[in-house]
Design an enzyme around this catalytic site. Structure first.
Site, PDB file in Angstrom:
ATOM      1  N   THR A  85      61.405 -49.264 -87.834  1.00  0.00           N
ATOM      2  CA  THR A  85      61.903 -50.533 -88.307  1.00  0.00           C
ATOM      3  C   THR A  85      63.068 -51.068 -87.445  1.00  0.00           C
ATOM      4  OG1 THR A  85      63.388 -48.986 -89.709  1.00  0.00           O
ATOM      5  CG2 THR A  85      60.965 -49.620 -90.487  1.00  0.00           C
ATOM      6  N   THR A 120      63.707 -45.601 -92.430  1.00  0.00           N
ATOM      7  CA  THR A 120      64.544 -46.344 -93.129  1.00  0.00           C
ATOM      8  C   THR A 120      64.593 -47.776 -93.279  1.00  0.00           C
ATOM      9  OG1 THR A 120      66.170 -44.741 -91.829  1.00  0.00           O
ATOM     10  CG2 THR A 120      67.200 -46.852 -93.075  1.00  0.00           C
ATOM     11  N   ARG A 153      69.973 -35.952 -87.994  1.00  0.00           N
ATOM     12  CA  ARG A 153      70.782 -36.437 -86.731  1.00  0.00           C
ATOM     13  C   ARG A 153      69.978 -36.179 -85.643  1.00  0.00           C
ATOM     14  NH1 ARG A 153      75.867 -33.166 -88.315  1.00  0.00           N
ATOM     15  NH2 ARG A 153      74.088 -31.837 -88.616  1.00  0.00           N
ATOM     16  N   CYS A 277      70.338 -45.998 -85.398  1.00  0.00           N
ATOM     17  CA  CYS A 277      70.525 -46.005 -86.910  1.00  0.00           C
ATOM     18  C   CYS A 277      71.617 -46.961 -87.392  1.00  0.00           C
ATOM     19  CB  CYS A 277      70.618 -44.515 -87.502  1.00  0.00           C
ATOM     20  SG  CYS A 277      69.022 -43.740 -86.792  1.00  0.00           S
ATOM     21  N   LYS A 280      71.860 -50.715 -86.483  1.00  0.00           N
ATOM     22  CA  LYS A 280      70.972 -51.189 -87.167  1.00  0.00           C
ATOM     23  C   LYS A 280      71.006 -51.395 -88.602  1.00  0.00           C
ATOM     24  CE  LYS A 280      66.678 -48.741 -87.410  1.00  0.00           C
ATOM     25  NZ  LYS A 280      66.109 -48.521 -88.467  1.00  0.00           N
ATOM     26  N   ARG A 344      69.665 -45.714 -76.964  1.00  0.00           N
ATOM     27  CA  ARG A 344      69.702 -46.926 -77.556  1.00  0.00           C
ATOM     28  C   ARG A 344      71.179 -47.038 -78.371  1.00  0.00           C
ATOM     29  NH1 ARG A 344      64.724 -45.886 -81.461  1.00  0.00           N
ATOM     30  NH2 ARG A 344      65.335 -43.883 -81.070  1.00  0.00           N
TER      31      ARG A 344
HETATM   32  C1  UGA Z   1      72.541 -41.029 -88.325  1.00  0.00           C
HETATM   33  C2  UGA Z   1      72.962 -40.301 -89.709  1.00  0.00           C
HETATM   34  O1  UGA Z   1      74.208 -39.474 -89.464  1.00  0.00           O
HETATM   35  C3  UGA Z   1      71.677 -39.461 -90.210  1.00  0.00           C
HETATM   36  O2  UGA Z   1      72.238 -38.838 -91.476  1.00  0.00           O
HETATM   37  C4  UGA Z   1      70.614 -40.323 -90.468  1.00  0.00           C
HETATM   38  O3  UGA Z   1      69.474 -39.716 -90.680  1.00  0.00           O
HETATM   39  C5  UGA Z   1      70.293 -41.035 -89.189  1.00  0.00           C
HETATM   40  O4  UGA Z   1      71.559 -41.732 -88.865  1.00  0.00           O
HETATM   41  C6  UGA Z   1      69.019 -41.948 -89.387  1.00  0.00           C
HETATM   42  O5  UGA Z   1      69.039 -42.840 -90.256  1.00  0.00           O
HETATM   43  O6  UGA Z   1      67.954 -41.615 -88.773  1.00  0.00           O
HETATM   44  P1  UGA Z   1      72.354 -40.286 -85.911  1.00  0.00           P
HETATM   45  O7  UGA Z   1      72.271 -41.716 -85.730  1.00  0.00           O
HETATM   46  O8  UGA Z   1      71.543 -39.284 -85.154  1.00  0.00           O
HETATM   47  O9  UGA Z   1      72.133 -39.820 -87.394  1.00  0.00           O
HETATM   48  O10 UGA Z   1      73.791 -39.796 -85.202  1.00  0.00           O
HETATM   49  P2  UGA Z   1      75.042 -39.521 -85.583  1.00  0.00           P
HETATM   50  O11 UGA Z   1      75.488 -38.214 -85.626  1.00  0.00           O
HETATM   51  O12 UGA Z   1      75.519 -39.890 -87.228  1.00  0.00           O
HETATM   52  O13 UGA Z   1      76.160 -40.503 -85.161  1.00  0.00           O
HETATM   53  C7  UGA Z   1      76.238 -41.694 -85.067  1.00  0.00           C
HETATM   54  C8  UGA Z   1      77.101 -42.341 -84.147  1.00  0.00           C
HETATM   55  O14 UGA Z   1      78.475 -42.101 -84.622  1.00  0.00           O
HETATM   56  C9  UGA Z   1      77.277 -41.630 -82.721  1.00  0.00           C
HETATM   57  O15 UGA Z   1      77.560 -42.820 -81.838  1.00  0.00           O
HETATM   58  C10 UGA Z   1      78.546 -40.829 -82.898  1.00  0.00           C
HETATM   59  O16 UGA Z   1      79.110 -40.545 -81.507  1.00  0.00           O
HETATM   60  C11 UGA Z   1      79.211 -41.590 -83.868  1.00  0.00           C
HETATM   61  N1  UGA Z   1      80.360 -40.631 -84.647  1.00  0.00           N
HETATM   62  C12 UGA Z   1      79.952 -39.778 -85.434  1.00  0.00           C
HETATM   63  C13 UGA Z   1      81.708 -40.909 -84.326  1.00  0.00           C
HETATM   64  O17 UGA Z   1      82.183 -41.887 -83.466  1.00  0.00           O
HETATM   65  N2  UGA Z   1      82.604 -40.328 -85.003  1.00  0.00           N
HETATM   66  C14 UGA Z   1      82.289 -39.318 -85.927  1.00  0.00           C
HETATM   67  O18 UGA Z   1      82.990 -38.795 -86.708  1.00  0.00           O
HETATM   68  C15 UGA Z   1      80.849 -39.084 -86.334  1.00  0.00           C
END
Ligand code: UGA
Length: 492
Positions: A85, A120, A153, A277, A280, A344
């Site tokens: 999506t 999502t 994640r 995620c 978006k 991405r």
């Molecule tokens: C995120 C959510 O955490 C999941 O619960 C969700 O299922 C997923 O999106 C989704 O909608 O499919 P994800 O995108 O894999 O998961 O990655 P995250 O671990 O959440 O990190 C996202 C971004 O935030 C990364 O760039 C990471 O480096 C950053 N981040 C994360 C920070 O800058 N600080 C933090 O404390 C945590």
């Protein structure tokens, strides 16, 4: 249960493999014939821990691959829609792939079928799927359309699926509630964890089952991602204040995070959130609110802070090196975070482009994402190194741009020996400042005094680290958790 999973992207492929792992018969469907052929032949299209093991375990047994959506739907009791999506140019989610699946499914339905939306999506999507399917000839009595958002994640997706905090079912009727509860039973009653060969996770408690209306479930997913993004933008803003007043954001985050109402996770400041995620979903959730007549300005600010965070890091690199033209920078990490090859919306890619545009020469290394990064970076923007040490050879600064565990074990003395200037700019607050400075490198991170190189409050004692002591009820100390360790755990 017989399950069809439509769409084998990150969510679809991991879900299909994990459904097979907990005992179901799964047909994973994709309309890309090359992808399906590759999966049948044993290829694993994404870098995801434990996924190769699960695919090898179940391929050709409980897990089959197909490009026949209608055949797969006919054979299955429950159909999960896991197609992409992506954002459209308006910021709303582009639901055309979901619509296409709904159309394709309508003609294949014979008798009762539970259809589950797992991608999502904005609130109201399940309703739109039902309308589309009816318009294309499906009988209303045959349709039960539920929402079952996934919270996995990238990088830890398999264990997130098998050891979730909660399983969320947005159901319109008893039929879908019963079918979905049955599918997740091995996780809900813990029987999966007792089977021989079950993958081991760290979580000790069983997942909670949350059953809501379909619309509430759709909103929970968007609101959860938006809230986590907000938490990151909040701590990034706190980090700016810390730098200005001479405090250390790692200490502030630790102090805040030990309040159970706040929680320590997602309080790691850095170069901004990225990935397929959060960027978006924050945008799409704001559009959902706007469409519903509410201007969710808080989310506008979350996005603005995130963009600003990247600009600030470029400024920090420039300020540290005085000018960027002709400077050689080692960029460690290109994926949107450690543990994945997904680039991405990667902040690292944005930063590399900006630094290159200002005349810096970039040598990059990422343990998994270099191939994917090449698709996003125009030829000549960076050169790729085979390891972190080659990337740092002759560099004027080493930049940490993704939280890969392997960067934690770098031999910093060797890094210092090969670099031109002794400068480390840690965009993820990953490294231990004491170890970095002990190796003769100047350390700049996010949210600590620029150039201080040590936690600012006790510069005179380089061994000093802030700690949390966790006494047990009988008064015996459980041990201490150091700041950098606790924050790293929070990210992973
Ligand atoms: C995120 C959510 O955490 C999941 O619960 C969700 O299922 C997923 O999106 C989704 O909608 O499919 P994800 O995108 O894999 O998961 O990655 P995250 O671990 O959440 O990190 C996202 C971004 O935030 C990364 O760039 C990471 O480096 C950053 N981040 C994360 C920070 O800058 N600080 C933090 O404390 C945590």
């Amino acid at each position: 249960m017989k399950i069809a999973v439509i769409g084998v992207g990150y969510v679809g492929l991991v879900s299909a493999a994990c459904f097979a792992e907990i005992g179901h018969e799964v047909i994973a469907v994709d309309n890309d014939p090359d992808k399906v052929d590759g999966l049948r032949a044993g290829k694993v299209p994404i870098h995801e821990a434990l996924l190769p093991e699960l695919l090898a375990r179940h391929r050709g047994g409980r897990l089959r691959f197909s490009n026949d959506i209608q055949g797969a739907a006919r054979e299955s009791d429950v159909v999960f829609i896991c197609v992409g999506t992506p954002p459209s140019y308006t910021g709303e989610a582009d639901l055309s792939y979901v619509e296409e699946v709904a159309r394709d499914l309508s003609s294949s339905l014979k008798g009762l079928k539970v259809i589950v939306e797992k991608s999502t999506v904005p609130v109201g999507t399940c309703e739109a799927v039902r309308r589309t399917m009816q318009l294309h000839g499906a009988s209303p009595e045959d349709l039960s359309i539920a929402s079952n958002p996934e919270f996995l994640r990238e990088g830890t997706a398999v264990l997130d699926f098998l050891y979730p905090d909660r399983i969320l079912l947005g159901v319109p009727d008893e039929r879908s509630r019963r079918a979905l509860s049955q599918i997740y039973e091995p996780l809900l009653d813990g029987s999966y964890y007792r089977t021989a060969g079950a993958l081991r996770g760290e979580k000790q408690s069983l997942p909670s089952l949350i059953v809501t209306s379909v619309k509430s479930a759709e909103l929970i997913k968007h609101a959860s991602n938006a809230f986590l993004a907000l938490k990151i933008s909040f701590i990034n803003s706190v980090a700016i204040v810390c730098e200005k007043v001479g405090a250390d954001v790692r200490e502030v985050a630790m102090g805040m995070g030990t309040d159970s109402r706040i929680g320590s996770k997602f309080l790691n400041p850095g170069i901004g959130y990225g990935g397929s995620c959060f960027p978006k979903d924050v945008l799409a959730f704001r559009s959902v609110a706007q469409k519903a007549g509410y201007d969710f300005t808080l989310l506008t600010e979350v996005m603005a802070v995130n963009e600003d965070q990247k600009r600030r890091f470029v400024t920090k690199v420039r300020d540290t090196l005085w000018t960027l033209r002709g400077k050689r920078l080692a960029a460690l990490g290109l994926a949107f975070k450690g543990g994945t090859d997904d680039c991405r919306e990667s902040p690292a890619i944005d930063l590399v482009k900006q630094l290159h545009a200002e005349g810096a020469e970039i040598v990059a290394y990422d343990p998994a994402a270099m191939e994917r990064a090449q698709e996003l970076l125009t030829l000549g923007t960076v050169t790729y190194a085979q390891n972190p040490y080659d990337a740092c050879a002759g560099a004027d600064a080493m930049l940490i741009l993704a939280e890969w565990p392997e960067f934690l074990t770098l031999d910093l003395c060797q890094i210092r020996a090969v670099m031109n200037l002794p400068i480390v700019l840690d965009g993820k607050n990953l490294l231990d400042p004491v170890k970095v400075t002990a190796a003769g490198l100047q350390y700049y991170s996010v949210g600590c005094c620029p150039g201080a190189g040590l936690p600012p409050m006790r510069k005179e004692d380089p061994t000093w680290r802030a700690t949390i002591s966790e006494p047990t009820l009988d008064g015996v100390d459980n041990g201490s958790v150091s700041v950098s360790e606790s924050i790293f755990e929070a990210v992973n």
